[in-house]
Design an enzyme around this catalytic site. Structure first.
Site, PDB file in Angstrom:
ATOM      1  CE  LYS A 112      -4.516   0.722   0.336  1.00 52.21           C
ATOM      2  NZ  LYS A 112      -5.625  -0.199   0.070  1.00 52.21           N
TER       3      LYS A 112
HETATM    4  P1  NAD Z   1     -13.044   7.658  -2.498  1.00 53.59           P
HETATM    5  O1  NAD Z   1     -11.964   8.676  -2.410  1.00 53.59           O
HETATM    6  O2  NAD Z   1     -13.690   7.411  -3.795  1.00 53.59           O
HETATM    7  O3  NAD Z   1     -14.200   8.042  -1.428  1.00 53.59           O
HETATM    8  C1  NAD Z   1     -13.932   8.265  -0.081  1.00 53.59           C
HETATM    9  C2  NAD Z   1     -15.186   8.751   0.594  1.00 53.59           C
HETATM   10  O4  NAD Z   1     -14.962   8.828   2.005  1.00 53.59           O
HETATM   11  C3  NAD Z   1     -15.624  10.159   0.158  1.00 53.59           C
HETATM   12  O5  NAD Z   1     -17.040  10.200   0.073  1.00 53.59           O
HETATM   13  C4  NAD Z   1     -15.144  11.030   1.330  1.00 53.59           C
HETATM   14  O6  NAD Z   1     -15.882  12.251   1.473  1.00 53.59           O
HETATM   15  C5  NAD Z   1     -15.400  10.092   2.481  1.00 53.59           C
HETATM   16  N1  NAD Z   1     -14.662  10.467   3.693  1.00 53.59           N
HETATM   17  C6  NAD Z   1     -13.351  10.816   3.805  1.00 53.59           C
HETATM   18  N2  NAD Z   1     -13.076  11.138   5.079  1.00 53.59           N
HETATM   19  C7  NAD Z   1     -14.225  10.981   5.800  1.00 53.59           C
HETATM   20  C8  NAD Z   1     -14.583  11.143   7.133  1.00 53.59           C
HETATM   21  N3  NAD Z   1     -13.682  11.558   8.030  1.00 53.59           N
HETATM   22  N4  NAD Z   1     -15.864  10.872   7.518  1.00 53.59           N
HETATM   23  C9  NAD Z   1     -16.766  10.467   6.624  1.00 53.59           C
HETATM   24  N5  NAD Z   1     -16.492  10.280   5.318  1.00 53.59           N
HETATM   25  C10 NAD Z   1     -15.222  10.536   4.911  1.00 53.59           C
HETATM   26  O7  NAD Z   1     -12.422   6.328  -1.880  1.00 53.59           O
HETATM   27  P2  NAD Z   1     -12.858   4.821  -2.157  1.00 53.59           P
HETATM   28  O8  NAD Z   1     -12.035   4.300  -3.242  1.00 53.59           O
HETATM   29  O9  NAD Z   1     -14.337   4.754  -2.221  1.00 53.59           O
HETATM   30  O10 NAD Z   1     -12.336   4.120  -0.816  1.00 53.59           O
HETATM   31  C11 NAD Z   1     -13.125   4.097   0.384  1.00 53.59           C
HETATM   32  C12 NAD Z   1     -12.597   3.013   1.310  1.00 53.59           C
HETATM   33  O11 NAD Z   1     -12.658   1.747   0.637  1.00 53.59           O
HETATM   34  C13 NAD Z   1     -11.148   3.162   1.750  1.00 53.59           C
HETATM   35  O12 NAD Z   1     -11.007   2.691   3.066  1.00 53.59           O
HETATM   36  C14 NAD Z   1     -10.385   2.262   0.796  1.00 53.59           C
HETATM   37  O13 NAD Z   1      -9.156   1.826   1.325  1.00 53.59           O
HETATM   38  C15 NAD Z   1     -11.377   1.127   0.653  1.00 53.59           C
HETATM   39  N6  NAD Z   1     -11.202   0.321  -0.563  1.00 53.59           N
HETATM   40  C16 NAD Z   1     -11.251   0.884  -1.795  1.00 53.59           C
HETATM   41  C17 NAD Z   1     -11.095   0.096  -2.932  1.00 53.59           C
HETATM   42  C18 NAD Z   1     -11.228   0.644  -4.326  1.00 53.59           C
HETATM   43  O14 NAD Z   1     -11.199  -0.168  -5.282  1.00 53.59           O
HETATM   44  N7  NAD Z   1     -11.384   1.923  -4.525  1.00 53.59           N
HETATM   45  C19 NAD Z   1     -10.857  -1.279  -2.779  1.00 53.59           C
HETATM   46  C20 NAD Z   1     -10.835  -1.842  -1.502  1.00 53.59           C
HETATM   47  C21 NAD Z   1     -11.008  -1.015  -0.398  1.00 53.59           C
END
Ligand code: NAD
Length: 427
Positions: A112
């Site tokens: 990561k």
């Molecule tokens: P993203 O950037 O598309 O969205 C993140 C969201 O979280 C946004 O809506 C943001 O406003 C919100 N956010 C940020 N800080 C916050 C807070 N303090 N309180 C409430 N909301 C908050 O990111 P994503 O790709 O959707 O990833 C979200 C989670 O999923 C992360 O933990 C990431 O590690 C995990 N994840 C993502 C993927 C992927 O393929 N994108 C895969 C596995 C896991």
């Protein structure tokens, strides 16, 4: 099992991942030599690199890539752009990736990384230069058969397109096209996979559906609340809604909204598009105090934002009966004890959001073989793969009367242990 008191020291995501690992290592009686190896990351790369800003000034940024373990295959894991990114968080997230890829039966290890920035403070041009210079600074610390990044918080297919272009440009022309799979989550035109955009959210939805169906219930009429309405939160909500579930509250970094009668997923998504993804301003009448979000009465809670969101401070308030961890590491160890005592089922992150890395694996295979798969084919393969993992997990849970995280860790760590036992340790 540790008590609440014993795990009270939980502070960071890294503390949390190590508490989980040590608890599981005891539980499965992990070979002490392998425990020693898995307790530490293989490589930790920090790069400081200069970038010219739009106003002509040069600013130095700090980026990280942590590679935890590659016993099952090349390192794999996302890149995050966020002010909270540091080596400690990258370490924790890399370790979770090792368990996730192992549980899914993929030929990958865990990594990561990211850059400590708030992308909202930068123009598109600056983000492109930051990304390209970061890629250049990482050099051959990433590679298509060595370490393969993907999107995570605040990074997307555009970010991946810049990375692949920079990485390939630095290679001799004759081998350039052999390097397309240095990242996954690329735009379809640049070698991306149809459906990779929705793969993580689709997996979150499937993990909930499989669990509910195993209880002879359906999603129809179930209510859910989602924290984070980015890539994962949006797509998970869209699939759940299509199956008859109702989204009644959403929280992001800027606002929290609640409507007992339901919030239309696509209406909210359309609202977010011109606002850099923010739900703010959707409907002032629906806005509530952010502190009350976790306690909303609903069937399913989906944390899909950052880590350490469900803590000892709010776990007691949660009314949902299922928590589906779209985010990585959203639940602290101490909170988990409270949730399990309340009879809440936690679908652990290393299974719940693994649709993303499985989709990435499909993209990587596609790039290596020169094939192009259609969307329906991808979704079908993804569902089949996740169902198989779910069935394995369900068996562990039922046979040993354990919670889903313990079952997931048991399968994941045992697979790596077996590999080490077969191969031994060089020399
Ligand atoms: P993203 O950037 O598309 O969205 C993140 C969201 O979280 C946004 O809506 C943001 O406003 C919100 N956010 C940020 N800080 C916050 C807070 N303090 N309180 C409430 N909301 C908050 O990111 P994503 O790709 O959707 O990833 C979200 C989670 O999923 C992360 O933990 C990431 O590690 C995990 N994840 C993502 C993927 C992927 O393929 N994108 C895969 C596995 C896991």
């Amino acid at each position: 099992m540790e008590t609440v008191k014993e795990v009270k020291k939980t502070q960071t995501m890294y503390d949390n991942v190590m508490l989980q690992f040590n608890r599981m290592a005891e539980y499965i009686d992990l070979n002490p030599n392998i425990r020693e190896i898995l307790s530490i990351t293989n490589n930790e790369i920090t790069v400081n690199f200069p970038v010219r800003m739009d106003d002509g000034r040069v600013k130095v940024f700090t980026g990280f890539r942590v590679q935890h373990n590659d016993s099952l295959g090349p390192y794999k894991g996302g890149l995050r752009y966020h002010p909270t990114v540091d080596i400690d968080d990258a370490r924790a997230l890399a370790i979770w990736m090792t368990w996730k890829t192992s549980l899914a039966g993929l030929p990958y290890g865990g990594a990561k990384g990211g850059i400590k920035i708030d992308p909202r403070n930068h123009s598109l041009g600056e983000l492109e230069r930051i990304t390209r210079r970061f890629t250049y600074a990482l050099g051959d610390n990433i590679g298509p058969e060595y370490d393969i990044p993907a999107p995570d918080v605040n990074t997307n297919e555009q970010t991946m397109a810049w990375i692949v272009d920079t990485y390939m440009s630095a290679k001799p022309a004759v081998v350039r096209s052999q390097n397309k799979h240095v990242v996954t989550g690329k735009p379809v035109g640049s070698g991306g996979l149809e459906g990779r955009d929705r793969a993580t959210g689709f997996g979150v939805y499937l993990s909930i559906r499989f669990l509910i169906e195993s209880r002879q219930e359906t999603l129809k009429g179930k209510t859910f609340i989602v924290q984070g309405f980015g890539n994962v939160g949006y797509w998970a909500s869209k699939f759940l809604e299509a199956d008859g579930a109702k989204m009644i509250a959403v929280q992001d970094a800027h606002a929290t909204i609640y409507n007992k009668s339901g919030i239309n997923v696509e209406d909210l998504h359309e609202h977010c598009k011109p606002r850099k993804g923010s739900i703010e301003g959707f409907d002032a009448d629906l806005e509530i105090d952010p502190q009350s979000f976790m306690g909303i009465n609903c069937d399913i809670l989906i944390p899909a934002a950052l880590g350490n969101q469900i803590t000892v401070d709010n776990a007691g308030l949660i009314q949902a009966t299922i928590i589906a961890e779209g985010a990585n590491g959203p639940t602290t160890e101490e909170a988990e004890v409270i949730l399990l005592e309340k009879g809440i089922t936690i679908i652990p992150d290393i299974f719940c959001n693994s649709g993303g890395v499985i989709g990435s694996y499909f993209e990587w295979l596609q790039n290596r073989s020169g094939e192009i798969w259609q969307l329906d084919e991808v979704m079908e393969k993804l569902e089949k793969k996740l169902f198989k993992v779910f069935k394995n997990l369900e068996k562990e849970v039922e046979e040993n009367q354990i919670d889903w995280r313990t079952a997931a860790y048991k399968i994941a760590i045992k697979r790596i242990e077996k590999t080490y036992m077969e191969r031994g340790v060089f020399p």
